[in-house]
Scaffold this motif. Structure first.
Motif, mmCIF file in Angstrom:
data_model
loop_
_atom_site.group_PDB
_atom_site.id
_atom_site.type_symbol
_atom_site.label_atom_id
_atom_site.label_comp_id
_atom_site.label_asym_id
_atom_site.label_seq_id
_atom_site.Cartn_x
_atom_site.Cartn_y
_atom_site.Cartn_z
ATOM 1 N N ALA A 59 0.834 -1.203 0.000
ATOM 2 C CA ALA A 59 0.000 0.000 0.000
ATOM 3 C C ALA A 59 0.870 1.256 0.000
ATOM 4 O O ALA A 59 0.573 2.246 -0.698
ATOM 5 N N ARG A 60 1.964 1.242 0.771
ATOM 6 C CA ARG A 60 2.862 2.402 0.806
ATOM 7 C C ARG A 60 3.462 2.655 -0.571
ATOM 8 O O ARG A 60 3.513 3.808 -1.040
ATOM 9 N N TYR A 61 3.914 1.598 -1.241
ATOM 10 C CA TYR A 61 4.509 1.778 -2.561
ATOM 11 C C TYR A 61 3.484 2.299 -3.565
ATOM 12 O O TYR A 61 3.794 3.171 -4.384
ATOM 13 N N ARG A 62 2.272 1.771 -3.502
ATOM 14 C CA ARG A 62 1.227 2.237 -4.421
ATOM 15 C C ARG A 62 0.883 3.694 -4.153
ATOM 16 O O ARG A 62 0.740 4.488 -5.088
ATOM 17 N N ASN A 63 0.731 4.050 -2.890
ATOM 18 C CA ASN A 63 0.397 5.436 -2.543
ATOM 19 C C ASN A 63 1.524 6.388 -2.899
ATOM 20 O O ASN A 63 1.289 7.595 -3.084
ATOM 21 N N GLY A 64 2.738 5.844 -3.013
ATOM 22 C CA GLY A 64 3.866 6.661 -3.423
ATOM 23 C C GLY A 64 4.006 6.790 -4.935
ATOM 24 O O GLY A 64 4.983 7.385 -5.417
ATOM 25 N N GLY A 65 3.065 6.216 -5.681
ATOM 26 C CA GLY A 65 3.054 6.365 -7.124
ATOM 27 C C GLY A 65 3.497 5.156 -7.914
ATOM 28 O O GLY A 65 3.499 5.190 -9.153
ATOM 29 N N ALA A 66 3.882 4.074 -7.243
ATOM 30 C CA ALA A 66 4.335 2.883 -7.958
ATOM 31 C C ALA A 66 3.153 2.144 -8.579
ATOM 32 O O ALA A 66 2.063 2.073 -7.992
ATOM 33 N N GLY A 67 3.365 1.587 -9.756
ATOM 34 C CA GLY A 67 2.377 0.706 -10.339
ATOM 35 C C GLY A 67 2.347 -0.622 -9.608
ATOM 36 O O GLY A 67 3.180 -0.895 -8.727
ATOM 37 N N LYS B 179 9.433 -3.882 -5.602
ATOM 38 C CA LYS B 179 9.963 -3.216 -4.411
ATOM 39 C C LYS B 179 9.753 -4.072 -3.166
ATOM 40 O O LYS B 179 10.637 -4.171 -2.301
ATOM 41 N N LEU B 180 8.582 -4.676 -3.072
ATOM 42 C CA LEU B 180 8.289 -5.519 -1.915
ATOM 43 C C LEU B 180 9.305 -6.644 -1.783
ATOM 44 O O LEU B 180 9.851 -6.884 -0.696
ATOM 45 N N LEU B 181 9.559 -7.338 -2.880
ATOM 46 C CA LEU B 181 10.424 -8.512 -2.830
ATOM 47 C C LEU B 181 11.862 -8.149 -2.518
ATOM 48 O O LEU B 181 12.628 -8.988 -2.035
ATOM 49 N N LYS B 182 12.232 -6.895 -2.749
ATOM 50 C CA LYS B 182 13.562 -6.429 -2.365
ATOM 51 C C LYS B 182 13.609 -6.011 -0.900
ATOM 52 O O LYS B 182 14.691 -5.891 -0.325
ATOM 53 N N SER B 183 12.444 -5.791 -0.299
ATOM 54 C CA SER B 183 12.383 -5.255 1.062
ATOM 55 C C SER B 183 12.251 -6.330 2.133
ATOM 56 O O SER B 183 12.674 -6.116 3.274
ATOM 57 N N ILE B 184 11.661 -7.470 1.790
ATOM 58 C CA ILE B 184 11.393 -8.486 2.799
ATOM 59 C C ILE B 184 12.436 -9.592 2.740
ATOM 60 O O ILE B 184 12.983 -9.894 1.681
ATOM 61 N N THR B 185 12.714 -10.188 3.890
ATOM 62 C CA THR B 185 13.596 -11.349 3.953
ATOM 63 C C THR B 185 12.865 -12.474 4.664
ATOM 64 O O THR B 185 11.989 -12.244 5.494
ATOM 65 N N GLY B 186 13.241 -13.710 4.340
ATOM 66 C CA GLY B 186 12.622 -14.869 4.959
ATOM 67 C C GLY B 186 12.286 -15.911 3.908
ATOM 68 O O GLY B 186 12.731 -15.850 2.769
ATOM 69 N N ALA C 51 4.267 -14.773 -5.406
ATOM 70 C CA ALA C 51 5.725 -14.805 -5.282
ATOM 71 C C ALA C 51 6.117 -15.976 -4.416
ATOM 72 O O ALA C 51 5.401 -16.330 -3.463
ATOM 73 N N ARG C 52 7.271 -16.549 -4.734
ATOM 74 C CA ARG C 52 7.759 -17.704 -3.984
ATOM 75 C C ARG C 52 9.234 -17.536 -3.605
ATOM 76 O O ARG C 52 10.071 -17.254 -4.455
ATOM 77 N N SER C 53 9.523 -17.718 -2.328
ATOM 78 C CA SER C 53 10.899 -17.838 -1.856
ATOM 79 C C SER C 53 10.904 -18.903 -0.768
ATOM 80 O O SER C 53 10.798 -18.609 0.416
ATOM 81 N N TRP D 292 8.286 -14.724 -9.281
ATOM 82 C CA TRP D 292 7.012 -14.078 -8.970
ATOM 83 C C TRP D 292 6.199 -14.023 -10.244
ATOM 84 O O TRP D 292 6.739 -14.183 -11.338
ATOM 85 N N ALA D 293 4.883 -13.842 -10.121
ATOM 86 C CA ALA D 293 4.019 -14.009 -11.289
ATOM 87 C C ALA D 293 2.827 -13.062 -11.236
ATOM 88 O O ALA D 293 2.362 -12.671 -10.161
#
Length: 608
Positions: free
Chosen positions: A132-140, A147-154, A172-174, A211-212
């Motif tokens: 939601a933060r990324y979308r509200n910041g203008g990201a598609g 951006k999400l997948l670069k931000s989370i670990t696990g 997405a799968r990790s 991711w898909a």
């Protein structure tokens, strides 16, 4: 093992989402929920407990919508209730999630500082708020996912819907598995092909890091570097079989790959990830405060788990432990007057010798506890405290995921014992639980050595004997690694404490004897290097499992080295189990044996 389902269709999806979730009930869960998108508005229904409670909610309050996601949850972060059930919403984003977001606490603090309001205790809600933060910041939508997948670990599997997109589900799968199902004018997503089998028998499997974007007419798949990729479609046999091998050749391989997910679920039973505190699982009454001595008993792989458990309890709980093979425990007639707790380890909960040992201990007046994977089993019912491993059904006779879940339970339980006994401070407990929270990710990283081990297995298949060596936590792993190899490849193998090499086994060393050394860089590593030098001097073939520091410290010894990540010591038995399993598996495949049902063996030994 949480379950995920997603459907993108032109027909209402709510009832089909629930139907698919029913096929995942075998994985175990404590709450369930679905979300749909109808007329540009996200809607959801959630319920604690079994799916019948969710069905009752839907009967009273039906849902429209031709696109939706659903989830069955085993609690990890936060108690099992409706508020913590998935899907989670945040400002036009809906998310369901398997696994553990390791850095959720840090992300949550940042989001709260920006004004985000969290409704649940879960790590999953962080994902919804980040998107939601990324979308509200203008990201598609796609940019937000990147951006999400670069931000989370696990280790995680994700399914996502955006309120402003009525035609796609993102995934997405990790670590934990995800399958995409192909229909006519509709598409599906599931954590297991079984969930998709009522709708389609044509599936493809996301690979680790994929991711898909899934629409009604197909799916676009991207790899970890955001490059478009194709994943092969194949026919699923889920309609004929209750448990499906997916895109794996054998159940054993599939179960090896399920370990990041099921370890995470087992952790959730023993650790409150929100507070970083250990706990005794719900329904089990167990207090280590006054325990002076323990007796641990099990059979086969469970015995080696118990051996690691002895190291854990003595190291972190400061409790002296006796350890017995269950088939010998009650015949030894050991005086038990100073034993305060007897602990039994069994995958099936029906192992005859372990059950008999438990009954012997109860007859002697001991408090009994059992670590079991089947909660309705005889051992679980008869023990004073039943402690769960949430590995889900294990089809392969040679135990893999059940073993690492047993190790996970024992590690967390030993930390709880140390806290209750006052030998571990709150700060030490926090450090150890943070380390344990990394287990799913570390195991997932260990799976990445498979191709290297597959090549090594071609050589291993030419030998008829093998030695496994280890010290400290790695000694039980050496014995378990040897057991796995002989169970499924029929190569004679033995595991030894490395310090015992010159007390007999060294007589066997020559160029036809591979020596597999399990040696993360730890306080006993230098002594293990000395043992490797003894092997090398006699022409032995050394295969070393270690980390970068170990490889550097041991570079003077000629060894084929398999590198694993550096990690806290409490994790090494869990993580180093994985390459040993893969070595046994690929060697057996090379030799053409029946991997899932090796000769002369049974999954559960219910007779003496």
């Amino acid at each position: 093992m949480c379950g995920i389902i997603g459907i993108v269709s032109r027909e209402p999806v709510a009832l089909r989402l629930v139907e698919a979730l029913k096929r995942l009930e075998y994985r175990g869960y404590d709450s369930a929920g679905i979300a749909t998108l109808d007329g540009g508005t996200l809607d959801r229904r959630r319920a604690e407990g079994k799916l019948r409670n969710l069905e009752a909610r839907l009967a009273d309050d039906p849902m429209a919508g031709t696109i939706g996601i659903g989830h069955t949850r085993w609690a990890t972060h936060g108690v099992p209730n409706e508020t913590n059930a998935h899907p989670h919403f945040a400002d036009g984003v809906a998310v369901v999630h398997n696994g553990i977001i390791e850095n959720f606490a840090e992300l949550k603090r940042d989001l709260q500082a920006e004004g985000a309001h969290f409704a649940s205790q879960t790590d999953t809600e962080v994902v919804a708020h980040l998107l939601a933060r990324y979308r509200n910041g203008g990201a598609g939508r796609r940019e937000a996912m990147e951006k999400l997948l670069k931000s989370i670990t696990g280790a995680y599997a994700l399914a996502v819907m955006f309120e402003d997109d009525p035609s796609t589900v993102m995934a997405a799968r990790s670590g934990p598995p995800l399958a995409i199902g192909y229909g006519e004018g509709e598409m599906f997503l599931g954590s297991d092909a079984i969930a998709l089998s009522p709708f389609t028998d044509e599936v493809s499997y996301l690979e680790d890091g994929d991711w898909a974007v899934i629409g009604r007419e197909g799916a676009q798949i991207f790899d970890a570097d955001n490059r478009p990729v194709e994943r092969p479609r194949r026919r699923s046999v889920g309609k004929q079989h209750y448990v499906d091998k997916g895109n794996h050749r054998h159940f054993m391989q599939k179960e090896i790959y399920e370990q990041p997910e099921v370890i995470g679920h087992t952790l959730g039973a023993f650790v409150d990830m929100t507070t970083g505190r250990t706990r005794i699982p719900a329904g089990a009454e167990l207090d280590f405060t006054d325990v002076r001595r323990m007796a641990i008993s099990a059979c086969g792989t469970g015995f080696y788990a118990g051996m690691v458990g002895r190291y854990y309890f003595e190291r972190y709980g400061r409790i002296a432990c006796d350890l017995d093979v269950a088939s010998e425990f009650r015949y030894r007639e050991s005086p038990l007057s100073d034993v305060d707790l007897s602990l039994f380890v069994s995958q099936s909960g029906e192992t005859a010798d372990t059950l008999a040992s438990l009954r012997y201990a109860k007859a002697e007046g001991l408090k009994t506890a059992a670590i079991v994977n089947v909660q309705g089993s005889t051992i679980a019912r008869e023990a004073d405290a039943a402690l769960p491993t949430l590995a889900g059904p294990e089809i392969g006779v040679a135990s893999t995921k059940a073993f690492t879940c047993q190790l996970t339970a024992l590690a967390a339980l030993s930390v709880r014992a140390g806290v209750q006994r006052g030998v571990l401070s709150a700060e030490q407990e926090s450090e150890l639980t943070q380390a344990l929270a990394e287990a799913p990710r570390m195991v997932n990283a260990a799976l990445h050595v498979e191709h290297e081990i597959e090549a090594l297995a071609r050589e291993m298949a030419t030998y008829r004997h093998a030695l496994f060596l280890g010290r400290g936590f790695s000694f039980p792993l050496a014995m378990e690694g040897a057991l796995k190899l002989k169970e499924i490849s029929y190569i004679h193998a033995e595991g030894y404490a490395a310090g015992e090499l010159k007390h007999g086994p060294i007589a066997l060393i020559d160029e036809t004897m591979p020596v597999i050394v399990v040696a993360p860089y730890d306080r006993v590593f230098e002594k293990t290097v000395s043992n490797m030098q003894e092997v090398a001097a006699r022409g032995g073939r050394i295969i070393l499992f270690t980390d970068e520091r170990g490889a550097d410290a041991g570079k003077g010894v000629n060894a084929h080295t398999i590198l694993l990540p550096e990690m806290p010591e409490i994790l090494t038995p869990i993580v180093y189990s994985v390459p040993l399993q893969l070595l046994a598996y690929h060697t057996a495949v090379q030799m053409g044996t029946d991997v899932d049902q090796p000769r002369n063996l049974a999954k559960s030994v219910t007779v003496e």
